[in-house]
Design an enzyme around this catalytic site. Structure first.
Site, PDB file in Angstrom:
ATOM      1  N   SER A 136      -6.128  -0.022  -5.892  1.00  0.00           N
ATOM      2  CA  SER A 136      -6.015   0.730  -4.642  1.00  0.00           C
ATOM      3  C   SER A 136      -6.855   2.014  -4.695  1.00  0.00           C
ATOM      4  CB  SER A 136      -4.531   1.015  -4.370  1.00  0.00           C
ATOM      5  OG  SER A 136      -4.315   1.496  -3.080  1.00  0.00           O
TER       6      SER A 136
ATOM      7  N   ASP B   9      -2.507  -4.831  -1.186  1.00  0.00           N
ATOM      8  CA  ASP B   9      -2.512  -3.780  -2.208  1.00  0.00           C
ATOM      9  C   ASP B   9      -2.193  -4.304  -3.614  1.00  0.00           C
ATOM     10  OD1 ASP B   9      -2.235  -1.217  -3.445  1.00  0.00           O
ATOM     11  OD2 ASP B   9      -0.087  -1.269  -3.022  1.00  0.00           O
TER      12      ASP B   9
END
Length: 285
Positions: A39, A160
């Site tokens: 991320s 994510d």
């Protein structure tokens, strides 16, 4: 240093701490041969490997108040709180150009962690896997549940990477790195608490039952990883840089003063630890 890795945790805007740490690494010309990010960690790791000093700060602090970067208007219009097209297209290709040539000419491996929505398992992409699609894969790794859409890439539906492997130290070890530097975005006392949001998961991701289970089990995965890090740190196999005080910045933060303070904390912590890191690197070979 051939068997040394650099592991970069995510954390949304808390990752500005990592940007400060990596700025010091660039100042000191320290480039680790293997980098794996999740991320925000992947976002900052890319500019580190393109050797663009100051870029992470400019993109994530100077532009954070831009309505296209982070705003409710984005969510109303596009069902995404962060403006993903703005962050992963307009900024790197027009406003704050990313140095693709330097990045791809670099000898460092750069692994990006994402989550496969169908399997509920982490997926890891290296340079050979993503080729020129690096920003697309980082976008997938950075697509937080509820506030960003699923990204389709090579037949996979991705979100994510922090859902399934928030701190990918074990992947770094599996890839042959005997010693690893880890940059965390939480203070030492932090541990993740269990959350009970199954009803919301069922409403939003009912077509991905394994993703739901992964999100609900994330707290255990995260805390187990912290325990592994502590064990490896005691054995001298891991060097950890983490925030020296409790963070006042959340995953979603637009206050530039708070972000600047966090960035400076990252720089100050890295400078304070750098001599010890140099010694550790020398003794680890």
């Amino acid at each position: 240093m051939d068997d040394t890795g650099l592991v970069l945790e995510g954390g949304g805007m808390r990752g500005v701490y990592t940007a400060g740490v990596l700025e010091v690494f660039m100042e000191q010309d320290l480039y680790v041969p293997y980098v794996i990010g999740v991320s925000a960690g992947a976002c900052f790791g890319a500019s580190y490997l393109s050797r663009q000093r100051g870029r992470n700060r400019k993109v994530n602090i100077d532009y954070v108040t831009h309505p296209k970067y982070l705003s409710l208007l984005n969510y109303i219009k596009h069902r995404q709180l962060f403006g993903m097209d703005f962050i992963f297209d307009e900024i790197p290709n027009l406003l704050v150009p990313f140095d693709y040539d330097t990045f791809y000419k670099g000898t460092e491996e750069f692994v990006i962690t994402a989550t496969d929505c169908q399997t509920g398992q982490p997926v890891y992409f290296n340079k050979k896997d993503y080729g020129k699609d690096m920003l697309t894969v980082i976008r997938a790794s950075s697509s937080l549940p509820f506030i960003a859409p699923v990204v389709e890439y090579k037949g996979k539906q991705l979100l994510d990477g922090g859902i399934t492997d928030s701190i990918p130290i074990k992947k770094a070890e599996e890839d042959g790195n005997k010693r690893n530097i880890i940059v965390l975005t939480r203070e030492e006392s932090y541990f993740k608490k269990k959350s009970n949001i199954r009803w919301l998961m069922n409403k939003s991701y009912r077509q991905y039952p394994k993703l739901i289970e992964a999100i609900l089990a994330r707290y255990k995965m995260y805390n187990d990883t912290l325990e592994h890090i502590k064990e490896q740190e005691k054995e001298g196999k891991i060097f950890v840089i983490r925030p020296s005080s409790k963070l006042k910045v959340g995953r979603i933060e637009r206050n530039q003063t708070k972000l600047e303070n966090l960035y400076m904390m990252g720089m100050e912590d890295a400078k304070r630890e750098f001599k010890r890191l140099e010694t550790w690197l020398k003794t680890s070979n």
